[in-house]
Design a protein around this motif. Sequence first.
Motif, mmCIF file in Angstrom:
data_model
loop_
_atom_site.group_PDB
_atom_site.id
_atom_site.type_symbol
_atom_site.label_atom_id
_atom_site.label_comp_id
_atom_site.label_asym_id
_atom_site.label_seq_id
_atom_site.Cartn_x
_atom_site.Cartn_y
_atom_site.Cartn_z
ATOM 1 N N ILE A 1 6.982 10.949 7.903
ATOM 2 C CA ILE A 1 8.274 11.421 7.167
ATOM 3 C C ILE A 1 8.659 10.257 6.132
ATOM 4 O O ILE A 1 8.555 9.061 6.520
ATOM 5 N N THR A 2 8.618 10.717 4.940
ATOM 6 C CA THR A 2 8.993 9.731 3.572
ATOM 7 C C THR A 2 10.041 10.068 2.917
ATOM 8 O O THR A 2 10.476 11.407 3.096
ATOM 9 N N PRO A 3 10.622 9.485 1.986
ATOM 10 C CA PRO A 3 11.630 9.949 1.190
ATOM 11 C C PRO A 3 11.512 11.354 0.354
ATOM 12 O O PRO A 3 12.483 11.957 -0.084
ATOM 13 N N ARG A 4 9.972 11.565 0.258
ATOM 14 C CA ARG A 4 9.742 12.929 -0.307
ATOM 15 C C ARG A 4 9.739 14.028 0.500
ATOM 16 O O ARG A 4 9.592 14.993 0.194
ATOM 17 N N THR A 5 9.838 13.712 1.770
ATOM 18 C CA THR A 5 9.688 14.790 2.694
ATOM 19 C C THR A 5 11.034 15.829 2.613
ATOM 20 O O THR A 5 12.213 15.493 2.547
ATOM 21 N N ARG A 6 10.787 17.118 2.295
ATOM 22 C CA ARG A 6 11.934 17.896 2.180
ATOM 23 C C ARG A 6 12.019 18.975 3.412
ATOM 24 O O ARG A 6 13.031 19.226 3.662
ATOM 25 N N LEU A 7 10.873 19.420 4.028
ATOM 26 C CA LEU A 7 11.026 20.253 4.760
ATOM 27 C C LEU A 7 9.902 20.251 5.952
ATOM 28 O O LEU A 7 8.777 19.554 5.775
ATOM 29 N N LEU A 8 10.290 20.694 7.258
ATOM 30 C CA LEU A 8 9.554 20.785 8.353
ATOM 31 C C LEU A 8 9.043 22.286 8.548
ATOM 32 O O LEU A 8 9.996 23.428 8.404
ATOM 33 N N LEU A 9 7.824 22.744 8.475
ATOM 34 C CA LEU A 9 7.298 24.038 8.716
ATOM 35 C C LEU A 9 6.812 24.293 10.086
ATOM 36 O O LEU A 9 5.761 23.855 10.415
ATOM 37 N N ILE A 10 7.484 24.979 11.138
ATOM 38 C CA ILE A 10 7.152 24.841 12.347
ATOM 39 C C ILE A 10 6.691 26.193 12.888
ATOM 40 O O ILE A 10 7.535 27.096 12.672
ATOM 41 N N ASN A 11 5.642 26.374 13.574
ATOM 42 C CA ASN A 11 5.407 27.583 14.336
ATOM 43 C C ASN A 11 5.036 27.533 15.552
ATOM 44 O O ASN A 11 4.186 26.783 16.213
ATOM 45 N N THR A 12 6.012 28.154 16.405
ATOM 46 C CA THR A 12 5.860 28.173 17.927
ATOM 47 C C THR A 12 6.416 29.395 18.255
ATOM 48 O O THR A 12 7.570 29.908 17.704
#
Length: 386
Positions: free
Chosen positions: A160-171
């Motif tokens: 995770i960095t300051p540029r991280t916008r979104l987590l794309l999670i597949n479960t």
Amino acid sequence: MEARPLLNRRLNGLGTTIFAEMSALATATGSINLGQGFPDTDGPEEVREAAVRALREGRGNQYPPGPGIPELRTAVAEHQQRFHGLTYDPDTEVLVTAGATEAIAAALLALLEPGDEVIAFEPFYDSYAACIAMAGAVRVPLTLRPPAFRPDLDELRALITPRTRLLLINTPHNPTGLVLNADELRTLAELAVEHDLLVVTDEVYEHLVFSGGHHPLAALPGMRERTVSISSAGKTFSFTGWKVGWVTGSPELVAAVRTAKQYLTYVSAGPFQYAVAEALRLPDEYFDGFRADLLRKRDLLADGLAEAGFRVFVPEGTYFITTDITPLGEKDGADFCRSLPERCGVVAIPNAVFYDNTDEGRSLVRFTFCKRDEVLREAVERLRRL
């Protein structure tokens, strides 16, 4: 014209999907297709008849409402409450899409801007890479490694960095069969809240968890207002060609996704929306029986693959099995899958196509078990020739 490639450079390297390639190979060679994940039988007869009835009665033959027909949006909201205890307003918090694939595309196009970073589990379904690229964003893979394919949450935290916008999670996760457990879900939620991240969850296999159950991230504290939850009818009801999916989330998130979605297909699958509304209200016996049937098929294929010499990673969910081909003296999954039809008349998918770090998946191969018993038994017999 000649100096500039015709294909948008963001899509460089994507080309024809591996599913199209391998399914064409299955057709050309007359092989058993255990590659692409579609059943070889239709779903419940009463659901099919509901579609026929809608066609004959003229319901959905013209453009349905942009957000989806009210009957289906209400059924989706009822489904979320019935199975997951989540309450959504069908008018403002549910959006019907052309399958989960369009839902993913619309969500990513709506929520991302060029330069944003998206953390996704690797291996990832191939449309994720394409949609992130089309949005001009940057995918950041969190690699799931055998044998358990569990996410390293310390590694995730470091990504995770300051540029991280979104987590794309597949479960439940395609292709590994991972189902996130309570501790993993809780940590993901805490990280999303701490770093003020959006989350898009692909939950199309929510009814195919073989032990325990599926628990949506949106149900955790602080997650409802930042999570776009996606599912569809294709996998649960075995009508993959109907392409009926949906998004649930806060009014603000759904409005954003709808803005992008309306310029993709606008609307689709009119009569099938009425049928899926009825399907979502089927009794618990259907969902329990569906899961039990696929569990039996999973074990049939897993045992057969192990007897044929593969290293088998038994999935917790979905209808895919990941295997390692190194015990067979093989190293490259792509070469193996392209030669497999000629060698024994079976088609599978090389997992490396789902990786940015292709070496991580080079020896891994995916098979699907959503086929008739006799087809799985014949495939196992053929694979024993290896």
